[in-house]
Design a protein around this motif. Structure first.
Motif, short mmCIF file in Angstrom:
data_model
loop_
_atom_site.label_atom_id
_atom_site.label_comp_id
_atom_site.label_asym_id
_atom_site.label_seq_id
_atom_site.Cartn_x
_atom_site.Cartn_y
_atom_site.Cartn_z
N VAL A 145 0.86 -1.19 0.00
CA VAL A 145 0.00 0.00 0.00
C VAL A 145 0.89 1.24 0.00
N PHE A 146 0.55 2.17 -0.87
CA PHE A 146 1.23 3.46 -0.93
C PHE A 146 0.25 4.53 -0.45
N VAL A 147 0.61 5.22 0.61
CA VAL A 147 -0.27 6.22 1.21
C VAL A 147 0.25 7.61 0.86
N VAL A 148 -0.59 8.39 0.18
CA VAL A 148 -0.22 9.76 -0.16
C VAL A 148 -0.58 10.66 1.02
N THR A 149 0.42 11.33 1.56
CA THR A 149 0.20 12.14 2.75
C THR A 149 1.21 13.29 2.79
N HIS A 150 0.86 14.33 3.51
CA HIS A 150 1.81 15.44 3.69
C HIS A 150 2.91 15.06 4.68
N GLU A 151 2.55 14.16 5.62
CA GLU A 151 3.52 13.78 6.64
C GLU A 151 3.23 12.36 7.10
N ALA A 152 4.24 11.51 7.10
CA ALA A 152 4.06 10.13 7.53
C ALA A 152 3.78 10.07 9.03
N PRO A 153 2.92 9.14 9.47
CA PRO A 153 2.64 9.02 10.89
C PRO A 153 3.90 8.57 11.65
N THR A 154 4.02 9.05 12.86
CA THR A 154 5.20 8.71 13.67
C THR A 154 4.89 7.69 14.76
N ASP A 155 3.60 7.41 14.98
CA ASP A 155 3.25 6.52 16.08
C ASP A 155 2.35 5.36 15.66
#
Length: 201
Positions: free
Chosen positions: A91-101
């Motif tokens: 899965v490729f998730v398009v996001t402004h910032e990857a989750p850290t938790d």
């Protein structure tokens, strides 16, 4: 290179994939209201029940999914399907910032793409080779479509009118026209009409 297909499990007759709050109402009823039990893949945990026509359409269109592309909103709503792709191997998730938790970050086959839809499509195509890239409808799918990166569109149209919500093609501006061919495949199920469109590039 494999095809990039944009779609989702269901869309209302007026073109919405969910209400503004993410609720889906009766959109998915067609996947449990038939007499034929089937799975998209043998590894799927839950089986669907539909008409034979719906089963045949879905299995013929989504024959070999290699990866899914989704947006951050869908990722957050589903918690990334708890780290297990709903289809394909990655899965490729398009996001402004990857989750850290995210608790599955170290083990799940997920890639967070922070430089846009075009980059995500490129990465997914490279990963998939000749297999299908499945792009979620909505904002991400709509952006990819308007960039000329989608080959086919799947619309599973349910006879319900939402009157508003999250549009299948995302937020379009005046002039964002996209030309589709005639449906290359049509199937009538129970409480759903399946349409496959080729995109004219």
């Amino acid at each position: 290179m494999g095809k990039a297909i944009m779609g989702c499990a269901a869309v209302s007759a007026d073109g919405y994939i969910a209400y503004d709050d993410g609720q889906i109402g009766s959109l998915f009823d067609w996947m449990s209201g038939g007499d034929v039990e089937w799975k998209m893949a043998e590894s799927d945990e839950h089986a669907m029940r539909s008409t034979q026509a719906s089963k045949d359409f879905m299995q013929s269109v989504y024959t070999d999914i290699g990866a899914v592309i989704m947006g951050r909103n869908l990722f957050d709503q589903t918690n990334g399907w708890n780290g297990v792709p709903a289809a394909g191997d990655h899965v490729f998730v398009v996001t402004h910032e990857a989750p850290t938790d995210w608790e599955y970050a170290d083990t799940a086959p997920f890639t967070f793409v922070t430089d846009g839809v075009e980059s995500a499509i490129k990465k997914a195509r490279e990963f998939c080779g000749d297999r299908i890239v499945d792009v979620a409808a909505g904002q991400i799918g709509g952006q990819a479509l308007r960039l000329g990166l989608i080959d086919q569109i799947v619309m599973n149209v349910v006879p319900v009118v939402f009157g508003g919500g999250r549009p299948f093609f995302g937020a379009m501006e005046p002039g964002d026209n996209v030309t589709l061919g005639n449906p290359s495949r049509v199937a009538q199920g129970n409480r759903v009409t399946h349409l496959l469109y080729d995109v004219e590039h």
